[in-house]
Design a protein around this motif. Structure first.
Motif, PDB file in Angstrom:
ATOM      1  N   GLY A   5       0.815  -1.208   0.000  1.00 38.15           N
ATOM      2  CA  GLY A   5       0.000   0.000   0.000  1.00 38.15           C
ATOM      3  C   GLY A   5       0.847   1.255   0.000  1.00 38.15           C
ATOM      4  N   LEU A   6       1.915   1.261   0.801  1.00 34.01           N
ATOM      5  CA  LEU A   6       2.804   2.420   0.854  1.00 34.01           C
ATOM      6  C   LEU A   6       3.543   2.616  -0.468  1.00 34.01           C
ATOM      7  N   LYS A   7       3.882   1.516  -1.139  1.00 28.96           N
ATOM      8  CA  LYS A   7       4.530   1.621  -2.457  1.00 28.96           C
ATOM      9  C   LYS A   7       3.597   2.302  -3.461  1.00 28.96           C
ATOM     10  N   LYS A   8       2.330   1.908  -3.431  1.00 28.92           N
ATOM     11  CA  LYS A   8       1.361   2.527  -4.335  1.00 28.92           C
ATOM     12  C   LYS A   8       1.192   4.009  -4.014  1.00 28.92           C
ATOM     13  N   LEU A   9       1.168   4.322  -2.739  1.00 29.37           N
ATOM     14  CA  LEU A   9       0.976   5.708  -2.318  1.00 29.37           C
ATOM     15  C   LEU A   9       2.140   6.576  -2.765  1.00 29.37           C
ATOM     16  N   ALA A  10       3.333   6.005  -2.754  1.00 26.99           N
ATOM     17  CA  ALA A  10       4.537   6.778  -3.090  1.00 26.99           C
ATOM     18  C   ALA A  10       4.825   6.826  -4.591  1.00 26.99           C
ATOM     19  N   ASP A  11       4.204   5.921  -5.362  1.00 25.98           N
ATOM     20  CA  ASP A  11       4.468   5.866  -6.806  1.00 25.98           C
ATOM     21  C   ASP A  11       3.506   6.807  -7.527  1.00 25.98           C
ATOM     22  N   TYR A  12       3.919   8.043  -7.734  1.00 26.15           N
ATOM     23  CA  TYR A  12       3.045   9.066  -8.304  1.00 26.15           C
ATOM     24  C   TYR A  12       2.679   8.768  -9.759  1.00 26.15           C
ATOM     25  N   ASN A  13       3.529   8.064 -10.475  1.00 23.51           N
ATOM     26  CA  ASN A  13       3.305   7.827 -11.902  1.00 23.51           C
ATOM     27  C   ASN A  13       2.255   6.756 -12.179  1.00 23.51           C
ATOM     28  N   SER A  14       2.032   5.847 -11.212  1.00 24.91           N
ATOM     29  CA  SER A  14       1.118   4.724 -11.460  1.00 24.91           C
ATOM     30  C   SER A  14      -0.228   4.887 -10.761  1.00 24.91           C
ATOM     31  N   TRP A  15      -0.502   6.086 -10.235  1.00 21.08           N
ATOM     32  CA  TRP A  15      -1.790   6.295  -9.550  1.00 21.08           C
ATOM     33  C   TRP A  15      -2.869   6.549 -10.617  1.00 21.08           C
ATOM     34  N   LYS A  16      -3.241   5.485 -11.308  1.00 12.44           N
ATOM     35  CA  LYS A  16      -4.206   5.605 -12.398  1.00 12.44           C
ATOM     36  C   LYS A  16      -5.561   5.094 -11.912  1.00 12.44           C
ATOM     37  N   THR A  17      -6.212   5.893 -11.099  1.00  9.67           N
ATOM     38  CA  THR A  17      -7.494   5.533 -10.506  1.00  9.67           C
ATOM     39  C   THR A  17      -8.283   6.796 -10.229  1.00  9.67           C
ATOM     40  N   LEU A  18      -9.613   6.644 -10.129  1.00  8.60           N
ATOM     41  CA  LEU A  18     -10.470   7.787  -9.812  1.00  8.60           C
ATOM     42  C   LEU A  18     -10.421   8.131  -8.332  1.00  8.60           C
ATOM     43  N   LYS A  19      -9.798   7.277  -7.536  1.00  8.20           N
ATOM     44  CA  LYS A  19      -9.688   7.516  -6.096  1.00  8.20           C
ATOM     45  C   LYS A  19      -8.745   8.678  -5.805  1.00  8.20           C
ATOM     46  N   SER A  20      -9.033   9.392  -4.703  1.00 15.25           N
ATOM     47  CA  SER A  20      -8.081  10.402  -4.233  1.00 15.25           C
ATOM     48  C   SER A  20      -6.888   9.687  -3.611  1.00 15.25           C
ATOM     49  N   ARG A  21      -5.716  10.340  -3.650  1.00 12.13           N
ATOM     50  CA  ARG A  21      -4.510   9.702  -3.130  1.00 12.13           C
ATOM     51  C   ARG A  21      -4.528   9.715  -1.595  1.00 12.13           C
TER      52      ARG A  21
END
Length: 579
Positions: free
Chosen positions: A95-111
């Motif tokens: 989860g923390l990896k996803k939160l820190a990877d700004y380039n792969s946040w391809k979702t309608l969810k807020s970060r």
């Protein structure tokens, strides 16, 4: 019948799975595997559960089981799926990896961290939407996954009910004040429901509904801007609303079962077989709980000697500031007097440093008052609090630690205990429910509880139940010691069949043998209680025989658990290929 004994014990069941992180998820998994092995009139007790209500950690297990059987699979497939999640997936790390990877946040969810974790749930655990629970029929007729909304402060329920008529208002999807249409609920990903139900305070921020539940194909959710129905004041709540852990208002999911049982009384036609024609539609309500009514006493932080930094105060920084300023002025004077470039550079450099420290000291001397102004504290209180600037840091340390520890205890212990007592009182103070309740608590077979029960209930339970083996009690003690987390450490996952059993396996085993014990205790303490003798004697010979058959089956298992608390776990793991 003068007693409130159910007319047909074990016929129609309800199950609550409490919150409590992975401790809860694995303990409940153990209970459910045991219920899948105990038979009543040709069906397992697990197959006789028609209401399931889950909270937080319990929602992991509840979602997994509900979707598994909806897809036509069995408890064994659910077990493997849950076991692999808890043993193989690093939820927080990924989860923390996803939160820190700004380039792969391809979702309608807020970060946010909770949204990052929900993406991990979706990828590693559950890809279904809620529609799967409507599209496929199973023995679970009322399914409720609980969270809490932060607009009215009420339970927010993701639920399936067999009733088509929703005009009675107690089957709202969400709650009476904040709700959604059925087509929107069906689009919700179960991974997001797990996130909303287990989004515990301090660990996570709220997950917003419906914004954080949307994705490209969620047409109904994408259009949702306000509640589907009006609240009690005739208004429609404007969305979004923040959702957090269901345990905030009901960590056992009891309230949802109470409402579901009321709905079941209205079952008609083919559905009537799933609701008892009795004072309650449910014959036995099993509440599986890893929380405890006990807590450690508050211990205040003792003041430490005023040495080193502890003897300083905010006011003292004013003196430091004056000293640094005077030194800065002196070095500035020496810089002007210097005729050599090197001397000018050195004195000028140190003058700048001293002035910097002077400014920092003056800032620190006023930082307390700056914070008060920042939070708009009225001038009246500003004058009263001015004396705090003279307090030594050692005093501040004690004041702050005591406040943090007491607030933490209040939120995680005192508040939760009060909520727990109130929810349990709703069923235990109801005469019609009281003879239909079985609590399955993680701490019941520990040393203290076993000693207490054997002394207080010596005339209510048999010697068979009093004679609990030392190894079984030690296993229960170990299971109880697990903290509320969403992970097992590498040490906790180590498993040695001869010496050291993993915490995951210990918790599952504890759910199994505690479930066995409590079923036996329910028969002895409730059905066979002398106060209910007249009612029990009115049971038919066939019903009495069925009860004895179940009792003897449970008793045989109880003897095995006392010899080896892990016997069923090892058998189950072997049957599904887990080593």
């Amino acid at each position: 019948m003068n007693s409130n004994l159910p007319n047909a014990p074990f016929q129609n069941l309800a199950l609550s799975l409490s919150g409590g992180g992975y401790r809860a998820a694995s303990f409940h998994l153990g209970l459910m595997t045991y219920l899948s092995s105990a038979y009543w009139r040709g069906k397992t007790l697990l197959e006789r559960i028609h209401i399931i209500s889950t909270v937080s950690g319990g929602t992991f297990t509840g979602v997994c089981y509900a979707t598994t059987i909806a897809e036509g699979n069995t408890m064994k497939e659910c077990y493997v799926k849950m076991y692999r999640l808890m043993s193989d997936v690093d939820l927080i790390g990924e989860g923390l990896k996803k939160l820190a990877d700004y380039n792969s946040w391809k979702t309608l969810k807020s970060r946010s961290l909770i949204n990052a974790i929900s993406l991990v749930y979706y990828e590693k655990f559950e890809k279904n939407t809620f529609s799967v629970l409507f599209d496929h029929n199973s023995h679970l007729k009322e399914i409720i996954f609980n969270s809490t909304e932060f607009t009215y402060g009420l339970p927010f329920r993701f639920q399936k009910t067999m009733l088509d008529d929703r005009e009675n208002n107690y089957a709202n999807l969400g709650n009476r004040q904040v709700n959604m249409p059925l087509e929107a609920e069906k689009e919700i990903r179960l991974a997001d429901i797990v996130a909303a139900s287990s989004c515990f305070p301090m660990g996570f921020e709220p997950i917003n509904f419906p914004e954080d539940f949307r994705y490209n194909q969620s047409k109904a959710l994408n259009k949702l801007k306000e509640s589907h129905e009006e609240d009690q004041w005739g208004r429609k709540c404007k969305l979004p609303v923040g959702l957090m852990d269901g345990g905030i208002v009901d960590n056992q999911g009891i309230d949802s079962v109470i409402w579901a049982e009321i709905r079941m009384r209205e079952y008609k036609g083919k559905l009537k077989q799933f609701a008892s024609e009795d004072e309650k539609a449910i014959d036995l309500y099993v509440i599986s709980d890893v929380a405890s009514p006990y807590m450690d006493s508050y211990v205040k932080t003792e003041e430490k000697p005023f040495k080193k930094w502890r003897k300083w105060s905010f006011k003292k920084f004013t003196g430091f500031g004056l000293i640094f300023m005077a030194t800065g002025l002196l070095t500035t004077y020496l810089a002007f007097k210097s005729h050599k470039p090197a001397g000018l550079f050195i004195t000028g450099f140190f003058a700048a440093i001293f002035f910097l420290f002077s400014g920092l000291s003056f800032f620190l001397s006023n930082i307390f008052e700056w914070f008060l102004k920042k939070f708009n504290v009225p001038d009246f209180f500003m004058k009263k609090l001015h004396g705090f600037t003279s307090l030594k840091f050692g005093v501040f340390e004690t004041l702050i630690k005591n406040r943090i520890s007491s607030v933490q205890s209040m939120v995680s212990e005192v508040f939760m205990k009060q909520v727990r007592r109130q929810e349990y009182a709703r069923v235990y103070n109801d005469k019609a429910w009281k003879s239909r309740l079985m609590m399955n608590a993680i701490y019941e077979l520990t040393y203290d509880q076993t000693k207490y029960r054997n002394a207080i209930e010596k005339d209510l339970i048999s010697e068979e139940l009093k004679n609990t083996s030392h190894i079984l009690i030690e296993t229960a003690e170990k299971a109880k010691s697990m903290s509320t987390t969403l992970w097992f450490t590498s040490e906790e996952l180590k498993d040695d069949l001869n010496k050291h059993r993993s915490m995951l396996n210990t918790l599952i085993a504890c759910g199994q043998f505690t479930g066995c014990f409590n079923l036996l205790e329910y028969i002895e303490k409730v059905l066979w209680n002398k106060e209910n003798k007249e009612a029990y004697d009115s049971y038919s010979t066939a019903l009495d025989s069925d009860i004895w058959d179940l009792y003897n089956e449970l008793l045989s298992d109880w003897h095995k658990f006392n010899d080896n608390p892990y016997w069923m776990l090892d058998k189950y793991n072997s049957s599904v290929g887990i080593k």
